[in-house]
Design an enzyme around this catalytic site. Structure first.
Site, PDB file in Angstrom:
ATOM      1  N   HIS A 135       0.988  -1.169  -0.101  1.00 18.65           N
ATOM      2  CA  HIS A 135      -0.079  -0.140  -0.007  1.00 18.65           C
ATOM      3  C   HIS A 135       0.779   1.328  -0.110  1.00 18.65           C
ATOM      4  CE1 HIS A 135      -3.868  -1.806   0.416  1.00 18.65           C
ATOM      5  NE2 HIS A 135      -3.466  -2.616   0.976  1.00 18.65           N
ATOM      6  N   HIS A 150      -2.272  -8.493   9.273  1.00 18.78           N
ATOM      7  CA  HIS A 150      -3.035  -7.710  10.368  1.00 18.78           C
ATOM      8  C   HIS A 150      -3.545  -8.500  11.556  1.00 18.78           C
ATOM      9  CE1 HIS A 150      -4.142  -4.016   7.631  1.00 18.78           C
ATOM     10  NE2 HIS A 150      -2.751  -4.344   7.641  1.00 18.78           N
TER      11      HIS A 150
HETATM   12 FE   FE2 Z   1       0.214  -4.900   3.108  1.00 24.47          FE
END
Ligand code: FE2
Length: 267
Positions: free
Chosen positions: A68, A180
């Site tokens: 990202h 995450h």
């Molecule tokens: Fe990532």
């Protein structure tokens, strides 16, 4: 020497958790150097110059990223001007930015190298081999300092574990980001490298990997596109704490933390 590596900081809930938790965590654990993955720190997608400044001002020494990194286009104009901000080293050479950084620890003034790599399995983009390039770069960094921390940004647990063993005895730590979701497999590998498949997210846990959960559930049900909003509930700090012998770079211990706001008072 204690080095704190913080997992993916997601949006303003993640940044405000950093602000609340870091002074106490630094003090409690005598942290000498701090690295954070910031690829989702601005609104849940990407990072900006302002957000980098905000996180560096909290005492974070090096910022890592991943897929990202370019989501906020403005960072393209800044990435070469912020030496502490990394993008994966095995991204195409034509991309701006760099994949490694050498900083200095607070109290003992030991050089600490950070290397950012991306996995390839289930990851988009024309990425070079993180095993070959990662090994070469760790060996280059070790000419400058034996303390080398690797953030391996990736989806596949097997690829991350394989990279951990590939760099065992050369890197002080190989720790994962991107999913995450924290894994509880933190351990010392046979030749002295600290390892954890994924540190987990620093952000809102009342969510699906940081995003408002209802929209994600509906997307799985309907298969239709939906707008992703960063969630807010149950913010937590996810990090690993690695104790490194500065003389040879070997890790002495690795611990994991996942702190909610209610945990901060007892630090
Ligand atoms: Fe990532």
């Amino acid at each position: 020497m204690k080095i704190l590596v913080i997992g993916d900081v997601v949006g303003s809930p993640g940044r405000s958790m950093l602000k609340k938790a870091l002074p106490a965590v630094f003090r409690r654990h005598d942290v000498e150097y701090c690295i954070a993955n910031v690829e989702n720190a601005a609104g849940g997608f990407g990072v900006t110059k302002e957000v980098c400044d905000e996180i560096l001002d909290l005492g974070v020494d090096c910022l890592t990223s991943g897929n990202h990194i370019w989501d906020k286009r403005e960072i393209l104009g800044w990435v070469d001007l912020i030496p502490q901000l990394l993008r994966p080293h095995n991204y195409p050479k034509a991309q701006p930015g760099r994949g490694s950084h050498v900083g200095v620890s607070r109290r003992s003034k030991v050089k600490v190298a950070t290397l950012n790599l991306s996995c390839r399995v289930f990851m988009n983009g024309a990425l070079d081999d993180p095993f070959t390039l990662g090994l070469e770069e760790v060996e280059r960094l070790r000419q400058e300092t034996p303390v080398v921390i690797v953030d391996i940004h990736g989806e596949a647990t097997s690829e991350k574990q394989a990279l951990g063993f590939h760099l065992d005895g050369l890197a002080s730590a190989v720790v994962g980001t991107h999913t995450h979701v924290p894994t509880c497999d933190h351990r010392l590998l046979p030749r002295g490298t600290a390892y954890c498949t994924d540190i987990g997210m620093t952000g809102p846990y009342d969510s699906v990997i940081g995003v408002e959960k209802d929209a994600i559930v509906q997307r799985f049900i309907s298969g239709m596109p939906s707008r992703f909003e960063t969630a807010k509930g149950d913010p937590r700090l996810a990090a690993v704490l690695v104790d490194v012998d500065p003389a040879n770079g070997r890790a002495l211990s690795v611990d994991r933390m996942l702190l909610a706001e209610k945990d901060l008072g007892s630090l």
